[in-house]
Design a protein around this motif. Structure first.
Motif, mmCIF file in Angstrom:
data_model
loop_
_atom_site.group_PDB
_atom_site.id
_atom_site.type_symbol
_atom_site.label_atom_id
_atom_site.label_comp_id
_atom_site.label_asym_id
_atom_site.label_seq_id
_atom_site.Cartn_x
_atom_site.Cartn_y
_atom_site.Cartn_z
ATOM 1 N N UNK A 1 54.503 39.589 60.952
ATOM 2 C CA UNK A 1 53.987 40.300 62.121
ATOM 3 C C UNK A 1 53.319 39.298 63.052
ATOM 4 N N UNK A 2 53.353 39.601 64.337
ATOM 5 C CA UNK A 2 52.739 38.734 65.342
ATOM 6 C C UNK A 2 51.672 39.540 66.072
ATOM 7 N N UNK A 3 50.437 39.018 66.089
ATOM 8 C CA UNK A 3 49.348 39.696 66.777
ATOM 9 C C UNK A 3 48.840 38.844 67.931
ATOM 10 N N UNK A 4 48.238 39.514 68.916
ATOM 11 C CA UNK A 4 47.740 38.829 70.103
ATOM 12 C C UNK A 4 46.648 37.838 69.711
ATOM 13 N N UNK A 5 46.761 36.625 70.213
ATOM 14 C CA UNK A 5 45.813 35.571 69.838
ATOM 15 C C UNK A 5 44.485 35.719 70.583
ATOM 16 N N UNK A 6 44.538 36.166 71.853
ATOM 17 C CA UNK A 6 43.320 36.260 72.666
ATOM 18 C C UNK A 6 43.161 37.662 73.258
ATOM 19 N N UNK A 7 42.901 38.662 72.409
ATOM 20 C CA UNK A 7 42.682 40.000 72.956
ATOM 21 C C UNK A 7 41.335 40.069 73.677
ATOM 22 N N UNK A 8 41.196 40.988 74.569
ATOM 23 C CA UNK A 8 39.934 41.110 75.285
ATOM 24 C C UNK A 8 40.082 42.010 76.493
ATOM 25 N N UNK A 9 38.966 42.238 77.214
ATOM 26 C CA UNK A 9 38.983 43.146 78.369
ATOM 27 C C UNK A 9 40.002 42.768 79.439
ATOM 28 N N UNK A 10 40.230 41.481 79.657
ATOM 29 C CA UNK A 10 41.176 41.066 80.709
ATOM 30 C C UNK A 10 42.598 41.515 80.382
ATOM 31 N N UNK A 11 42.886 41.628 79.093
ATOM 32 C CA UNK A 11 44.200 42.120 78.684
ATOM 33 C C UNK A 11 44.231 43.644 78.670
ATOM 34 N N UNK A 12 43.107 44.267 78.286
ATOM 35 C CA UNK A 12 43.079 45.724 78.127
ATOM 36 C C UNK A 12 42.851 46.478 79.436
#
Length: 328
Positions: free
Chosen positions: A49-60
């Motif tokens: 599985x591949x998960x987002x490395x830098x999740x955060x408000x700018x992405x959401x």
């Protein structure tokens, strides 16, 4: 449940796990673990599985703005639009074995009547009308675009936010991709949400709060969609109530305003009638010029009108006194 055509055999071929997804980190996850996995992942295949490395408000942030935009369009349309979030899309073989799975940032279903699925199994449920992806540090072209094409996703929106990130991959903007004759082609406007343009979507997703321009966009697009279904804001549970209450309040305010205006008109007519009677009693003719000035005179203080009427020798003298001029 309605049956939908299974994928073509060519699309059921497993890919080799010899790729990397930009902006993501891989981790091992078996087919069995995928069933109960509650976290977020971008893509799964061959036990990885591949998960987002830098999740955060700018992405959401763009996703939250999209939910608001589509929700408001649905209100103007008068018919709900299902937003199913990161619900997984899965491809399985004839024995039910999972071949690959994707989580998008949002799934948009215009006329959804199939409950709330745990996953979309491609070929068993109708595909979402729009799949929405945010590419800030990721790039849908790395893997997901080919998979979406293989599945025949009808429309894909790929948003690159205005926000800055060290690992940002592409220039800001939103791209609309329509599936046509086995491949995606870029389009300036959405096919699923008529007349809604890529430029308008991108602007709405990156503003801090809904602008007047976006409000007009929502009204236009929702109105067009409503006319196609024979519905409108009155059919939305919230807007319908709000509009009925507004009309009721408007009628009440209109009644009170009319009442007040009526009282003002009554006092005016009474004052003019009294004045004309006093002038006639003093032998002063009511001339056309004096009648034309009636509204101005009626607005003056009562004592000033009476004093001018008692001191005047004729209509012109009276008009001069009420206007604050010296009569000739």
């Amino acid at each position: 449940m309605t049956a939908f055509p299974m994928l073509r055999s060519a699309h059921r071929t497993k890919f080799q796990s010899t790729f990397a997804l930009a902006g993501c980190r891989p981790f091992a996850m078996t087919d069995t673990h995928l069933i109960d996995y509650e976290g977020r992942y971008e893509y799964w295949e061959d036990g990885v599985a591949w998960e987002l490395r830098e999740p955060g408000p700018k992405h959401e942030w763009p996703r939250s703005r999209l939910v608001e935009l589509i929700g408001d369009i649905a209100k103007m349309r008068g018919v709900p639009i299902a937003l199913l979030g990161t619900t997984g899309l899965q491809e399985r073989d004839a024995r039910g074995t999972r071949l690959r799975a994707v989580q998008a940032d949002e799934l948009v279903c215009l006329d959804w009547r199939y409950g709330l699925p745990d996953v979309f199994v491609v070929g068993e449920l109708p595909l979402p009308d729009v799949v929405f992806e945010v590419d800030l540090t990721t790039d849908v072209r790395d893997r997901k675009l080919d998979v979406y094409s293989a599945w025949g996703i009808p429309e894909l929106w790929v948003e690159v936010p205005d926000a800055d990130m060290p690992g940002k991959r592409k220039s800001s903007g939103l791209t609309i991709l329509l599936f046509d004759d086995g491949t995606f082609r870029e389009s300036a406007e959405s096919a699923a949400v008529p007349t809604l343009s890529a430029r308008e979507i991108h602007a709405a997703l990156n503003e801090p709060s809904m602008s007047a321009t976006t409000v007009e966009t929502v009204r236009r697009v929702g109105g067009i969609m409503g006319r196609r279904t024979g519905t409108g804001p009155e059919d939305d549970p919230f807007l319908g109530v709000e509009r009925r209450l507004s009309r009721r309040e408007g009628r009440r305010q209109g009644h009170h305003e009319g009442h007040r205006e009526g009282r003002r008109e009554g006092r005016r007519d009474e004052r003019i009638s009294m004045l004309e009677g006093l002038l006639v009693a003093r032998g002063i003719d009511i001339t056309p010029t004096l009648r034309a000035e009636a509204d101005r005179i009626a607005a003056l203080p009562r004592d000033r009108i009476l004093r001018a009427a008692l001191d005047s020798t004729d209509a012109d003298d009276f008009l001069c006194r009420t206007a604050g001029r010296t009569s000739r």
